[in-house]
Design an enzyme around this catalytic site. Structure first.
Site, PDB file in Angstrom:
ATOM      1  N   ASP A  52       0.861  -1.192   0.000  1.00  0.00           N
ATOM      2  CA  ASP A  52       0.000   0.000   0.000  1.00  0.00           C
ATOM      3  C   ASP A  52       0.896   1.240   0.000  1.00  0.00           C
ATOM      4  OD1 ASP A  52      -1.788   2.046   0.476  1.00  0.00           O
ATOM      5  OD2 ASP A  52      -2.704   1.142   2.241  1.00  0.00           O
ATOM      6  N   ASP A  78      -3.781   2.417  -5.209  1.00  0.00           N
ATOM      7  CA  ASP A  78      -2.428   2.408  -4.638  1.00  0.00           C
ATOM      8  C   ASP A  78      -2.101   1.138  -3.862  1.00  0.00           C
ATOM      9  OD1 ASP A  78      -3.842   2.855  -2.255  1.00  0.00           O
ATOM     10  OD2 ASP A  78      -2.293   4.176  -1.454  1.00  0.00           O
ATOM     11  N   GLU A  79      -2.860   0.077  -4.111  1.00  0.00           N
ATOM     12  CA  GLU A  79      -2.588  -1.173  -3.405  1.00  0.00           C
ATOM     13  C   GLU A  79      -2.459  -2.336  -4.387  1.00  0.00           C
ATOM     14  OE1 GLU A  79      -5.300  -2.013  -0.090  1.00  0.00           O
ATOM     15  OE2 GLU A  79      -5.882   0.088  -0.187  1.00  0.00           O
TER      16      GLU A  79
HETATM   17  P1  TTP Z   1      -5.369   4.980   1.180  1.00  0.00           P
HETATM   18  O1  TTP Z   1      -4.310   3.987   0.806  1.00  0.00           O
HETATM   19  O2  TTP Z   1      -6.480   4.542   2.038  1.00  0.00           O
HETATM   20  O3  TTP Z   1      -4.704   6.237   1.914  1.00  0.00           O
HETATM   21  P2  TTP Z   1      -3.314   6.930   1.664  1.00  0.00           P
HETATM   22  O4  TTP Z   1      -2.484   6.222   0.631  1.00  0.00           O
HETATM   23  O5  TTP Z   1      -3.546   8.388   1.372  1.00  0.00           O
HETATM   24  O6  TTP Z   1      -2.635   6.860   3.080  1.00  0.00           O
HETATM   25  P3  TTP Z   1      -1.963   5.591   3.807  1.00  0.00           P
HETATM   26  O7  TTP Z   1      -0.523   5.964   3.989  1.00  0.00           O
HETATM   27  O8  TTP Z   1      -2.694   5.461   5.080  1.00  0.00           O
HETATM   28  O9  TTP Z   1      -2.127   4.413   2.894  1.00  0.00           O
HETATM   29  O10 TTP Z   1      -5.998   5.593  -0.143  1.00  0.00           O
HETATM   30  C1  TTP Z   1      -5.245   5.813  -1.344  1.00  0.00           C
HETATM   31  C2  TTP Z   1      -5.685   7.109  -1.992  1.00  0.00           C
HETATM   32  O11 TTP Z   1      -7.085   7.067  -2.268  1.00  0.00           O
HETATM   33  C3  TTP Z   1      -5.478   8.335  -1.124  1.00  0.00           C
HETATM   34  O12 TTP Z   1      -4.178   8.890  -1.252  1.00  0.00           O
HETATM   35  C4  TTP Z   1      -6.547   9.276  -1.610  1.00  0.00           C
HETATM   36  C5  TTP Z   1      -7.663   8.366  -2.090  1.00  0.00           C
HETATM   37  N1  TTP Z   1      -8.749   8.341  -1.093  1.00  0.00           N
HETATM   38  C6  TTP Z   1      -9.838   9.213  -1.270  1.00  0.00           C
HETATM   39  O13 TTP Z   1      -9.907   9.936  -2.271  1.00  0.00           O
HETATM   40  N2  TTP Z   1     -10.831   9.210  -0.320  1.00  0.00           N
HETATM   41  C7  TTP Z   1     -10.793   8.414   0.790  1.00  0.00           C
HETATM   42  O14 TTP Z   1     -11.727   8.467   1.626  1.00  0.00           O
HETATM   43  C8  TTP Z   1      -9.658   7.531   0.962  1.00  0.00           C
HETATM   44  C9  TTP Z   1      -9.573   6.642   2.190  1.00  0.00           C
HETATM   45  C10 TTP Z   1      -8.668   7.534   0.007  1.00  0.00           C
HETATM   46 MG    MG Z   2      -2.187   4.131   0.688  1.00  0.00          MG
END
Ligand code: TTP
Ligand code: MG
Length: 357
Positions: free
Chosen positions: A12, A110-111
């Site tokens: 991730d 992003d995963e």
């Molecule tokens: P995530 O992987 O949930 O969050 P992240 O990558 O920003 O942070 P982390 O380090 O905790 O992984 O989500 C990936 C992307 O998806 C995030 O950068 C922005 C988008 N997103 C939204 O647009 N709305 C949301 O509610 C979430 C959770 C994510």
């Molecule tokens: Mg992320």
């Protein structure tokens, strides 16, 4: 119940949208950065898409109204969404990751899951491989990510969250139940707030409590979900890492950090998502015919409503109109909304040149 021994990675990206922005503008390194709706000095509508770890220190989180984020940290750098940039970096990441395995599955923007069973002999080798992947992404993209290693997708995904950002967490076969036991049940992928509440009422708070429940009682109360819950509580997940064929739909959804009855916030959030969906379609040279919205109310009641247009389109105004019409017809204004989503499907490829290439 024995599972075939496997080694699965879940990866991730860290604070993905803000990390992508900081990659473009190195002068933002070290500063709190928020991506999402325009805060308009505290009067803005819409929500935070994500915040970097510096901004999270101020309490800012995904799904929070942007006006609240502004109150928490007015000095943060607020940026609009640049979906073209995120898709481009995501695509590059996925190409890079695919070189590490032939069993790959992208999960959201992003995963990803990687089945590396045939590439490593033991968990030691798995960790070295994970470190190589992290270094490769850092080197080629300048971005950090977190990786969870486990015997299946469920455990690997939960492990990723343990250490973030830039983390690496391994849960070996023998450690699975001990690892899961103290975690709250909501960590299991399918446990929403409603199921969590029901379980709490039964005195079940942790995954360990759940693992100790009588499976027949769980099935009696939750039906087939009960059987699934019981397997997951013991860390059992046989699902394969597999690439899904072609893109069938493109969607975005937002869970509000707090359930909301503010229809303007709901509409603005919908607009932000339709922009992202349209931009994603544009990037992939796809036009669509069907628009679907999803509404989940505070009690977890969820509705999806679709509309098939009489024409094929890739225009934002058509998508917006269809989504807003569906919302106006189906959202119940007196009820608090927990989540909204938008999806387009029924694709037609619109770029002939790309097809020829
Ligand atoms: P995530 O992987 O949930 O969050 P992240 O990558 O920003 O942070 P982390 O380090 O905790 O992984 O989500 C990936 C992307 O998806 C995030 O950068 C922005 C988008 N997103 C939204 O647009 N709305 C949301 O509610 C979430 C959770 C994510
Ligand atoms: Mg992320």
């Amino acid at each position: 119940m024995t599972e075939k021994r496997r080694t699965i990675f879940h990866l991730d990206m860290d604070h993905f949208f803000t990390a992508a922005e900081q990659k473009q503008r190195p002068e933002l390194k070290g500063k709190p950065v928020v991506v999402g709706a325009d805060p308009k000095e505290g009067r803005g509508r819409g929500v935070v898409s994500t915040a970097n770890y510096e901004a999270r220190e101020f309490g800012i989180r995904s799904g929070m109204p942007i006006s609240r984020a502004w109150k928490l940290c007015p000095q943060a750098v607020y940026l609009p969404l640049d979906f073209k940039l995120y898709t481009q970096i995501s695509d590059e990441n996925m190409i890079l990751l695919r070189t590490y395995t032939d069993k790959f599955e992208q999960w959201g923007i992003d995963e990803a899951f990687l089945d590396v069973t045939s590439r490593v002999k033991d968990y030691g080798e798995a960790e070295s491989l994970a470190r190589r992947i992290k270094a490769h992404i850092k080197e080629s993209q300048g971005l950090t990510c977190s990786i969870g290693i486990g015997p299946n997708k469920l455990v690997a995904k939960i492990a990723t969250d343990i250490q973030k950002p830039d983390g690496l967490t391994t849960v070996t076969n023998g450690e699975v139940e001990r690892f899961l036991a103290p975690l709250p049940v909501r960590k299991l992928l399918w446990v929403g707030r409603k199921t969590e509440q029901k379980l709490q009422n039964m005195g079940v708070k942790t995954i360990g409590d759940l693992a100790n429940c009588d499976p027949t009682i769980l099935t009696e109360i939750f039906g087939s979900l009960g059987t699934q819950l019981c397997l997951m509580a013991h860390g059992i997940d046989k699902s394969e890492v597999e690439e899904r064929e072609g893109i069938k739909s493109i969607s975005r959804e937002t869970t509000f950090q707090e359930d909301t009855a503010d229809i303007r916030l709901v509409l603005q959030t919908m607009h932000n998502m339709t922009e992202q969906v349209q931009s994603d379609c544009h990037e992939r040279h796809l036009s669509f015919k069907t628009v679907t919205i999803k509404i989940r109310y505070e009690n977890f009641e969820t509705h999806t409503k679709s509309k098939t247009l009489p024409f094929i389109t890739n225009r934002l105004q058509d998508l917006n109109k269809a989504a807003v019409d569906l919302l106006a017809l189906h959202v119940k204004p007196e009820r608090k909304v927990r989540l909204i989503g938008v999806r387009v499907s029924n694709f037609v490829k619109t770029d002939r040149q790309k097809t020829l290439l």
